[in-house]
Scaffold this active site. Sequence first.
Site, short mmCIF file in Angstrom:
data_model
loop_
_atom_site.label_atom_id
_atom_site.label_comp_id
_atom_site.label_asym_id
_atom_site.label_seq_id
_atom_site.Cartn_x
_atom_site.Cartn_y
_atom_site.Cartn_z
N GLY A 250 72.86 47.21 30.79
CA GLY A 250 71.30 47.02 31.10
C GLY A 250 70.70 47.47 32.25
O GLY A 250 69.52 47.96 32.23
N ASP A 251 71.84 47.66 33.20
CA ASP A 251 71.29 48.32 34.52
C ASP A 251 70.98 49.93 34.34
O ASP A 251 70.11 50.64 34.74
CB ASP A 251 72.21 48.11 35.73
CG ASP A 251 72.68 46.59 35.85
OD1 ASP A 251 71.42 45.94 35.65
OD2 ASP A 251 73.95 46.35 36.04
#
Length: 305
Positions: A250-251
């Site tokens: 996600g990052d």
Amino acid sequence: MIYTVTFNPALDYVVKVDHFTLGAVNRASREDIYCGGKGLNVSAVLAALGYESTALGFVAGFTGREILQRVGELGFRSDFIQVKKGMSRINVKLKSQEETELNGIGPEITSEDIVKLYDRLDGLKKGDVLVLSGSIPQSINDDIYERIMARLGGKGIRIVVDATKDLLINVLPYHPFLIKPNNHELGEMFHVTLHGIEEIIEYGKRLQEKGAENVLVSMAGDGAVLITEQGDVYRMGVPEGTVKNSVGAGDSMVAGFLAGYLENGSYEHALRLGSAAGSASAFSEGLAGKDEIMKLYEALSKEGF
């Protein structure tokens, strides 16, 4: 300049055990140590894509010193505040038949430490990007995101918030440039179970009504959908590959999205590069590099709504 804030960075000790047995002596088949923390992950992937950033946050103790050394080797700048009490976390991530995590507590962050962070943030200028991501340590009031955004309001700073539930809902009145819930988190915010892309889009637009400018919803194997500030909706699929690692995907998506947007201002390009970066890290043992990301970028197709 891009700035990322990681309130509680860590050393992630990632250990593989072929057949983990609870209550028995288990031997690792592989072990790695990475810098952990959502903001650090964003900075690392930005660096891989050729974008400079400065990582802000708090470190302490011998683990904090190791984080600083490793950050210096990852290719981005840092301006961390050295905290006096406690030590930066060590998070154990066990990979076997299932993934199990044991996360540390982190140091004690005082009001004086927060003031030092504010001093650094006060130096941000119009056009800068600030990424606020991750959970809030127990020693900090959980309205810290709101206080930061209120302090920086009106300065023309694009703020990205990648957080869950109330942390995200509470910052919406401050009009974040981008928020990135996943589809399950989106449903939890409204106490519903979402079924299908149309419902996801509907509830994503509700977050815009509450103040978010752009809403990026990740949907794991179903790809991602972006609802832009202009009201356009774009959907991106996922490339073929084997998921090896759920940490940092996600990052990586946030980093890829920012890199794509800053490159030419195109939301379609930003979504495509963000999706490629998220998938590339999911298909890697650690965070993906530029070659892996761009290979998947070429493989992805976009579908507009």
